[in-house]
Motif scaffolding. Structure first.
Motif, short mmCIF file in Angstrom:
data_model
loop_
_atom_site.label_atom_id
_atom_site.label_comp_id
_atom_site.label_asym_id
_atom_site.label_seq_id
_atom_site.Cartn_x
_atom_site.Cartn_y
_atom_site.Cartn_z
N THR A 6 42.12 36.61 47.12
CA THR A 6 43.22 36.85 46.19
C THR A 6 44.50 37.04 47.02
O THR A 6 44.48 37.75 48.02
N LEU A 13 38.95 38.88 45.04
CA LEU A 13 39.11 40.29 44.66
C LEU A 13 39.75 40.32 43.27
O LEU A 13 40.82 39.74 43.06
N ALA A 14 39.09 40.98 42.33
CA ALA A 14 39.58 40.98 40.95
C ALA A 14 40.94 41.66 40.86
O ALA A 14 41.16 42.71 41.47
N ALA A 59 42.90 50.14 51.17
CA ALA A 59 41.92 50.11 50.09
C ALA A 59 40.97 48.93 50.20
O ALA A 59 39.78 49.05 49.89
N PHE A 60 41.46 47.77 50.64
CA PHE A 60 40.65 46.55 50.49
C PHE A 60 40.33 45.80 51.78
O PHE A 60 39.60 44.82 51.74
N GLU A 92 42.09 43.29 38.50
CA GLU A 92 41.92 44.63 37.92
C GLU A 92 41.64 45.68 39.00
O GLU A 92 42.09 46.82 38.89
N ASP A 93 40.90 45.29 40.04
CA ASP A 93 40.60 46.25 41.11
C ASP A 93 41.88 46.64 41.85
O ASP A 93 42.06 47.78 42.25
N ILE A 94 42.78 45.68 41.99
CA ILE A 94 44.06 45.97 42.64
C ILE A 94 44.89 46.86 41.71
O ILE A 94 45.49 47.85 42.14
N GLU A 95 44.88 46.53 40.44
CA GLU A 95 45.66 47.30 39.46
C GLU A 95 45.20 48.76 39.42
O GLU A 95 46.01 49.67 39.27
N THR A 96 43.90 48.97 39.57
CA THR A 96 43.38 50.35 39.56
C THR A 96 43.96 51.14 40.73
O THR A 96 44.35 52.30 40.58
N VAL A 97 44.06 50.51 41.89
CA VAL A 97 44.58 51.21 43.06
C VAL A 97 46.08 51.48 42.94
O VAL A 97 46.55 52.56 43.27
#
Ligand code: TXA
Ligand code: MG
Length: 327
Positions: free
Chosen positions: A175, A192-193, A83-84, A195-200
């Motif tokens: 991060t 990297l926020a 993803a990142f 929240e962006d990780i949490e979404t994935v």
């Protein structure tokens, strides 16, 4: 300073292959890079930064295949990589045993922090064929370098090459997360926020006490505690001790030692730093009750070496290390 064209990538890769330090742009901040398989070069990072202690460094890879060579990748970490990566996300993973990564990179831990940076750094890593250990390119205690000019001003005199790709896109370190089964801990908030990780991943990250998270991997005595007792600043070796020596001349009664490893025959602190974690582990494996350590000077990298040794010597239930009287 070199602008980042193909020629610069080749120049940087060959300087790194020779064990030199190169400041390289990444999307987060500029990194002070060394070949992660070259202990002497990695010790040079701590020297150039003027760090009083060794903390584990992030290892930069060119792709997931390279990550796979050095670390055990669980399914959730792999999802995050897909993803990142490339991008400002660092994953802490179990280090595979007997890889070429020098033990000083992970400061002797059995985990490794890996990240795949965006931009020219990836090309340099691919050209070198080894991962790069790279903390932010600034002297200890100063803020991270986010432009080639800033890096040059701060470190120019101590490193051989700076690649210039303009100001860093993110301007904040990556991060750092660590997967533990189905839980993911946020070890360092960064570019990297969360929240962006949490979404994935579809769940919340566990926020760890930040200071503890940053300091713990490198700082907790328990990570370094050998099973043997450690006696520092030893001027006279006792019967059966394993001896961690330093420099050309030996402590008295060195013949009492059941085994000896010399951190640096010539008294070179950079060589000693590169050997420290490996030699401590090797002596500990001999299962002698005590590892005796000869005095190490406190100058240059000696300060960081002594910091680590004092942690290793700290009894598990007390704060004071056992040592001969300082003469
Ligand atoms: O953006 C970044 O991450 C920059 C650029 C240059 O890539 N690099 C960077 O690296 O900040 P560095 O080496 O300064 O990061 C070190 C931090 C340690 O203080 C610790 O928090 C974490 O990475 N770390 C490294 N290895 C670890 C490990 N095995 N376990 C837990 N944390 C680790
Ligand atoms: Mg930094």
């Amino acid at each position: 300073m070199l602008k980042t064209d193909d020629q610069a990538v080749r120049t940087a890769a060959s300087a790194l292959a020779e064990g030199k330090l190169v400041a390289i742009p990444t999307e987060t901040v500029y990194g002070l890079a060394a070949d992660a398989t070259n202990g002497d070069a990695v010790a040079g990072i701590f020297e150039a930064k003027g760090r009083p202690h060794f903390n584990p460094l992030i290892c930069h890879v060119s792709d997931i295949d390279m990550a796979e060579r050095y670390a055990v990748i669980d399914p959730l970490s792999r999802r995050l990589m897909h993803a990142f990566w490339p991008g400002p996300l660092t994953l802490v993973l179990p280090l595979k045993p007997d890889t070429a990564i020098h033990p000083l990179v992970a400061a002797g831990l059995d985990t490794i922090a890996l990240r795949m940076p965006r931009g020219v750094a990836g090309k340099i890593i691919a050209a070198l064929g080894h991962p790069l250990a790279a903390p932010s390119a600034n002297t200890s205690g100063k803020i991270s370098g986010t432009s080639a000019e800033a890096v040059n001003e701060d470190l120019g005199a101590r490193i051989s090459l700076i690649l210039d790709a303009g100001p860093s896109e993110v301007g904040l370190e990556s991060t750092i997360v660590k997967v533990d089964g189905t839980r993911i801990a946020l070890l360092r908030p960064g570019g990297l926020a969360a929240e962006d990780i949490e979404t994935v991943i579809g769940t919340k990250l566990e926020r760890i006490d930040q200071r503890a998270a940053i300091e713990a991997p490198g700082m907790m005595a328990s990570h370094y505690a050998p099973s043997a007792r450690v006696r520092l600043n030893v001027h006279e070796v006792r019967e059966g001790e394993a001896l961690l020596a330093f420099g050309p001349s030996r402590a008295q009664k060195a013949e009492n030692a059941s085994a000896t490893l010399n951190l640096s025959e010539t008294g070179n602190l950079r060589e000693a730093a590169a050997n420290l974690f490996d030699f401590m582990k090797r002596l500990d494996r001999l299962k002698r009750p005590v590892i005796a350590v000869e005095p190490i000077p406190f100058e240059g990298l000696g300060e960081a070496i002594n910091d680590r040794l004092v942690r290793a010597a700290a009894p598990r239930d007390a704060a004071i290390a056992e040592m001969d009287e300082i003469k």
